[in-house]
Scaffold this motif. Structure first.
Motif, PDB file in Angstrom:
ATOM      1  N   GLU A 223      25.734  12.831   2.259  1.00  0.00           N
ATOM      2  CA  GLU A 223      25.517  12.272   0.925  1.00  0.00           C
ATOM      3  C   GLU A 223      26.371  11.037   0.699  1.00  0.00           C
ATOM      4  O   GLU A 223      25.912  10.042   0.143  1.00  0.00           O
ATOM      5  CB  GLU A 223      25.767  13.333  -0.153  1.00  0.00           C
ATOM      6  CG  GLU A 223      24.579  14.263  -0.237  1.00  0.00           C
ATOM      7  CD  GLU A 223      24.703  15.328  -1.311  1.00  0.00           C
ATOM      8  OE1 GLU A 223      25.829  15.543  -1.809  1.00  0.00           O
ATOM      9  OE2 GLU A 223      23.678  15.946  -1.630  1.00  0.00           O
ATOM     10  N   GLU A 224      27.616  11.100   1.178  1.00  0.00           N
ATOM     11  CA  GLU A 224      28.500   9.944   1.022  1.00  0.00           C
ATOM     12  C   GLU A 224      27.979   8.768   1.859  1.00  0.00           C
ATOM     13  O   GLU A 224      28.002   7.621   1.417  1.00  0.00           O
ATOM     14  CB  GLU A 224      29.931  10.324   1.433  1.00  0.00           C
ATOM     15  CG  GLU A 224      30.982   9.262   1.163  1.00  0.00           C
ATOM     16  CD  GLU A 224      31.213   8.954  -0.322  1.00  0.00           C
ATOM     17  OE1 GLU A 224      30.817   9.785  -1.173  1.00  0.00           O
ATOM     18  OE2 GLU A 224      31.774   7.888  -0.613  1.00  0.00           O
TER      19      GLU A 224
ATOM     20  N   SER B  14      27.984   8.371  -7.914  1.00  0.00           N
ATOM     21  CA  SER B  14      27.073   9.010  -6.966  1.00  0.00           C
ATOM     22  C   SER B  14      25.607   8.763  -7.306  1.00  0.00           C
ATOM     23  O   SER B  14      24.731   9.037  -6.507  1.00  0.00           O
ATOM     24  CB  SER B  14      27.344  10.516  -6.905  1.00  0.00           C
ATOM     25  OG  SER B  14      26.918  11.105  -8.115  1.00  0.00           O
TER      26      SER B  14
ATOM     27  N   SER C 270      32.944  10.187 -10.552  1.00  0.00           N
ATOM     28  CA  SER C 270      32.243  10.634  -9.368  1.00  0.00           C
ATOM     29  C   SER C 270      30.747  10.799  -9.644  1.00  0.00           C
ATOM     30  O   SER C 270      29.905  10.373  -8.860  1.00  0.00           O
ATOM     31  CB  SER C 270      32.873  11.941  -8.919  1.00  0.00           C
ATOM     32  OG  SER C 270      32.365  12.292  -7.696  1.00  0.00           O
TER      33      SER C 270
ATOM     34  N   GLU D 241      28.134  16.883   2.497  1.00  0.00           N
ATOM     35  CA  GLU D 241      28.886  15.885   1.740  1.00  0.00           C
ATOM     36  C   GLU D 241      29.009  14.577   2.528  1.00  0.00           C
ATOM     37  O   GLU D 241      28.880  13.481   1.979  1.00  0.00           O
ATOM     38  CB  GLU D 241      30.273  16.442   1.396  1.00  0.00           C
ATOM     39  CG  GLU D 241      31.121  15.540   0.516  1.00  0.00           C
ATOM     40  CD  GLU D 241      30.419  15.095  -0.764  1.00  0.00           C
ATOM     41  OE1 GLU D 241      29.651  15.892  -1.332  1.00  0.00           O
ATOM     42  OE2 GLU D 241      30.647  13.937  -1.180  1.00  0.00           O
TER      43      GLU D 241
ATOM     44  N   LEU E 128      24.998   7.297   0.100  1.00  0.00           N
ATOM     45  CA  LEU E 128      25.452   6.532  -1.067  1.00  0.00           C
ATOM     46  C   LEU E 128      25.976   5.164  -0.624  1.00  0.00           C
ATOM     47  O   LEU E 128      25.621   4.129  -1.174  1.00  0.00           O
ATOM     48  CB  LEU E 128      26.558   7.329  -1.770  1.00  0.00           C
ATOM     49  CG  LEU E 128      27.143   6.709  -3.018  1.00  0.00           C
ATOM     50  CD1 LEU E 128      26.076   6.596  -4.090  1.00  0.00           C
ATOM     51  CD2 LEU E 128      28.310   7.559  -3.527  1.00  0.00           C
TER      52      LEU E 128
END
Lengths: 485, 504
Positions: B173-174, B331, B327, B170, B177
């Protein structure tokens, strides 16, 4: 006077007045190289055809009345540490014996723009590490005044070429005295400019924070004109300073009124030879007679300069020379089993002893656990040395000192004693650590007819002051007649 | 005995500058034409010198601000020295003790739980080239491609704050992003513009309550998000087994470096260059230190725009989206959110827009493997020609989706986008007619059909069932009506049938 005995200014004048063509001048120097270089061994490569062709082009431009560069038609010898596109650049090392750079150094580009004509590349200590040019992988250069003596180094080839009248001008580089010491040994003028004054782009690095390219010439004015041609900002060198370049050639003949010359006790202590001491003292008298004042100053940290230098320079060198690994260019060993083996054997076979010694010194000094005690400490000393100079220059305009403790030593005399060799840079190294300009100008001859130089140091970017001060002495005397005994 | 997984990540991100970090060569992923993006500087020719690329430094500062790091007023360059054929200078220009930014964090959410992951530092450095080895097994020469050599990289080092493989994934991925949002990197893991090493160990709680940390292992070569997750899980299991067997604690052995074999799903021991490595860092004398003024720092902050976390909150607020929808939309990246906002504004219904995007649009994008930039239907077209027609009861939602699917099918065959909005609208109009999907509001026609259906013998049972309270019975009747009038509005039909039965 023969063509090869003329100064740069005289050669330019004779071309301007149509008395000499560039082809005649270049041919005369090529002939002199043919006559003398088998004895002096200054040149690693000579380019007669190209030089004459370029001279012809200059002559054509002269007759066409075209605008010409500052040094159009004047021959020069280049230390083989500057990259020349399409022409071998060896750095005096087996490692780069066959290395042909794909580009010109900034200085080489500037020289081409000035119209100067390269006669060829001259000998040096391997990767500019040394004080005698004996560390060249290719040949031993002799001092033109006595070929049994060393020409100094690392720009020994550059100094010998000018000293032997094989070129009126040459380019040297100075990391710890490598222009000034050989200039002094060979009886020529040599200047190390302020760090950042001349671009290092295309100068094969020895110690990046100390290296500086500079002019060598058979007179002060020639050196001044040559520096004018090569100095100035270059965006490709982040350490190059963007600061206007004065016309050194215009001002060089103007004497300095009320010149205050600083003299430091630290430069006249133990180890200084009598002949050099006398010669330097005589030269101070010459300045006094012209109205200069001699002022005592102190440079208390100069005694640590050699020690600091031999930590900083090898540290940087160990890193700068790591790229010579046999992978991308340069020498690669014939026989190896694996990658590490190839690195070790290539470097082991192609580097000379002095280069290896300094790589080991530097690698050690930068190693974890030693870094603070050696490299970092040396950097602190370096700052103190710079401070000494800043304080001194509040009181004086220039600082006068010997260039070396004694005139040129004999070839082989110090080659087994690296420490004694290192100490031969004792008066010149501080200027590199402080980033300041320094000039070596011949001021006399020793009892056995070897030249002796005087060093003048100035504040940053005051090259102009140094040229003018040096010229004051040169104009007043014929140094070749000033023999001490 | 129990244990807790401890993970810290070192992420390398290639910055998408026009040119390399210290020379003017183009910065492009170009593995098919080796050694064409090179010059004397990045091939370490003797005498060449580096000059810092200002654009790279400014992208690096944007990165730092985005991950909440402070930017140093003074930073310098250091040489990290080691021999490797893909590193032609035999040193990498990097930053050692004075990185350009430090002390940041990234907020992530895993299983509904908010976590703040600390970031120790971010520094700027140059990428190395690439060694290519003969994989035929015949022992051919290795080759070196220096196209990549000198590409600007930001290395982002997190605190060991992650407590599971899912958190690590996570975080990555964040981060991806965030960095794609602010346009500093494309973060393409396949092409190596985002690379990740994971430091993994365990905090074991023994039966007597004693807490013990196991030796740290660095896992390299993680080139997919899934890979990061799997490698950490594998590593935790492996370390747990080893701990139970040996009881080795941190400090008992040197830090180990392991590689990740994605095909076998295992980590494997690598000859650690860390073991004996002394990089002999020292300040690069060829470069000058960089100073950054407060004004310059502020300018970077001002240039950032809205970051993903803020955009999620705003979408929830402004368009009344659920946390989940916001979200999902955010995303998908900056362009997707811009598309979404445009649709939402054009149709005036953020929820409807979100439904369309998270369902129809995303499904088509995934199936056809196209990005939102390449999507054949514009945001305006989607809003005015489809969503608004539903709102205005010109077609049913079901019909709109059928038309949408048809449009996408046509695109799949022709691969051509739909001209301008007017042309698109005409095409939609044409399809409504062709497919007979216009909503029938003419109750006369509808009444006739409903009456006919209700009169049918076979339908009498259903009518009785409905009267008896069986609501579902009306569905079968509706189906028959709708079959005859495709564009009929289901609500209207239903209402009419019920009224008529009640009045029978």
């Amino acid at each position: 006077m023969s063509i090869v005995g003329k100064t740069t200014g005289e050669l330019l004048d004779s071309m301007n007045q149509g008395e000499l063509s560039s082809v005649e001048i270049v041919q005369a120097f090529l002939d002199e190289i043919g006559r003398r270089d088998n004895e002096v061994n200054a040149f690693l490569s000579v380019r007669p055809e190209k030089a004459l062709e370029e001279a012809k082009e200059v002559d054509q431009k002269i007759s066409a009345g075209e605008q010409l560069g500052l040094l159009a038609g004047i021959p020069i010898a280049l230390k083989d540490v500057l990259c020349t596109e399409g022409e071998t650049t060896t750095c005096g090392s087996k490692m780069l014996e066959n290395f042909v750079p794909p580009y010109d150094a900034h200085v080489v580009q500037r020289l081409k723009k000035s119209g100067v004509i390269s006669l060829g590349k001259v000998n040096m200590d391997e990767f500019a590490m040394g004080s005698s040019t004996e560390n060249s992988a290719f040949k031993t250069t002799g001092n033109p005044w006595n070929v049994e003596h060393a020409p100094g180094g690392s720009s020994g080839g550059s100094a010998a070429a000018v000293g032997a009248n094989m070129a009126p001008l040459s380019i040297g580089t100075d990391t710890g005295g490598s222009i000034r010491q050989p200039a002094s040994f060979c009886g020529v003028v040599g200047m190390k400019p302020t760090y950042g004054r001349v671009s290092r782009y295309g100068l094969v690095a020895f110690a990046s924070s100390l290296d500086q390219v500079g002019p060598m010439a058979n007179d002060v004015s020639g050196a001044a004109t040559l520096l004018e041609a090569i100095a100035g900002h270059d965006h490709r060198d982040s350490t190059s300073i963007n600061c206007p370049v004065p016309s050194y050639s215009d001002s060089v003949d103007k004497p300095l009124e009320g010149l205050k010359i600083g003299v430091a006790d630290e430069h006249f202590g133990e180890g200084l030879g009598d002949e050099v001491r006398k010669s330097v003292e005589n030269s101070l008298d010459v300045y006094r007679s012209q109205g200069a004042k001699i002022v005592n100053i102190s440079l208390p940290h100069s005694k640590y300069a050699v020690a600091a230098y031999y930590l900083i320079a090898p540290s940087e060198a160990s890193s700068n020379l790591a790229r010579y690994d046999g992978v991308h260019y340069g020498y690669r060993t014939e026989n190896f089993d694996n990658m590490i083996d190839m690195y070790a054997a290539s470097r082991g076979e192609a580097f000379g002893d002095e280069v290896k010694r300094r790589i080991m010194l530097g690698t050690y000094a930068l190693s974890s656990g030693y870094y603070d005690a050696y490299y970092l400490k040396a950097l602190k000393v370096r700052r103190l040395i710079r401070q000494d100079f800043d304080q001194a220059f509040e009181k004086v305009d220039v600082i006068a000192s010997p260039v070396t403790a004694s005139p040129a030593f004999k070839i082989g005399e110090l080659s087994d004693d690296p420490l004694a060799m290192y100490l031969s840079d004792i008066y010149t190294i501080s200027a590199n650590l402080a980033g300041l300009p320094g000039i070596s100008v011949p001021v006399g001859l020793s009892g056995n007819d070897l030249p002796i130089g005087l060093q003048l140091l100035g504040p940053a970017f005051e090259e102009d002051r140094l040229f003018r001060a040096a010229r004051m002495f040169e104009k007043e005397t014929d140094w070749k007649t000033l023999k001490v005994s | 005995m129990d244990y807790q997984i401890i993970v810290g990540l070192e992420v390398h991100v290639q910055l998408q500058t026009k040119t390399k970090l210290f020379c003017g060569c183009v910065n492009l992923f170009n593995p098919d034409n080796p050694n064409v993006q090179t010059c004397p500087v990045c091939t370490a020719m003797p005498g060449s010198l580096p000059v810092m690329n200002r654009e790279a430094f400014s992208l690096a500062m944007k990165t730092a601000v985005a991950i909440n790091c402070g930017i140093a007023s003074f930073t310098k360059w250091d040489r990290k020295q080691y021999y490797y054929p893909d590193l032609p200078k035999a040193y990498q220009i990097s930053q050692f003790d004075l990185p350009f930014s430090e002390n940041g964090f990234l907020d992530i959410e895993v299983d509904g739980e908010q976590r703040k992951i600390g970031i120790i530092r971010a520094h700027l450095e140059e990428d190395a080239g690439k060694n290519m080895h003969d994989e035929s097994g015949k022992g051919g020469d290795s080759k070196v491609d220096l196209n990549r050599c000198g590409t600007p990289l930001v290395e982002i080092v997190s605190e060991p704050d992650m407590r599971s493989a899912a958190e690590a994934k996570e975080y990555l991925e964040e981060l991806k992003l965030l960095l794609t949002y602010i346009d500093v990197s494309d973060c393409n893991m396949q092409e190596g513009s985002l690379r990740c090493d994971a430091n993994v160990n365990l905090h074991v709680t023994n039966d007597d309550g004693e807490k013990i940390a196991t030796p740290i292992v660095e896992v390299k070569n993680l080139n997919s998000f899934r890979g990061v997750e799997l490698a950490i899980e594998y590593e935790a299991d492996r370390q747990w087994d080893i701990y139970q067997e040996t009881g080795l604690k941190i400090g008992d052995v040197a830090k180990e470096t392991r590689g990740w074999d994605a095909t076998r799903g295992k980590t494997f021991g690598q000859r650690g260059k860390e073991d004996a490595a002394d990089y002999r860092y020292f300040p690069d004398p060829d470069l000058v230190p960089v100073t950054v003024t407060e004004e310059e720092k502020q300018a970077v902050r001002d240039s950032l725009g809205e970051l993903p976390a803020a955009r999620r909150s705003r979408f929830i607020e402004e368009y009344s989206l659920s946390k989940y929808d916001a979200s999902v939309i955010v995303s998908q990246g900056n362009s997707f959110t811009l598309y979404y906002e445009s649709v939402a504004k054009s149709c005036g219904d953020g929820k409807q827009a979100a439904n369309w995007l998270t369902q129809e649009v995303l499904r088509e994008m995934n199936e056809r493997k196209i990005s939102i930039e390449d999507f054949p239907i514009t945001s305006d077209g989607l809003a005015t020609s489809l969503i608004n027609r539903v709102r205005d009861k010109k077609i049913s939602i079901k019909s709109a989706k059928e038309i949408f699917a048809r449009l996408m099918e046509d695109f799949g065959e022709s691969n051509e986008s739909y001209g301008d909005n007017k042309a698109f609208d005409q095409r939609v109009e044409q399809l409504i007619e062709e497919m007979g999907l216009a909503l029938v509001s003419d109750t006369g026609e509808l009444e006739g059909v409903v009456d006919a259906v209700l009169a049918k013998e076979q339908n009498q049972k259903a009518i009785e069932d409905f009267k008896g309270g069986k609501q579902a019975a009306v569905g079968a009747l509706m189906g028959q009506v709708m079959k005859q009038i495709k564009g009929a509005d289901a609500q209207t039909v239903r209402k009419m049938i019920i009224e008529k039965i009640q009045n029978m």
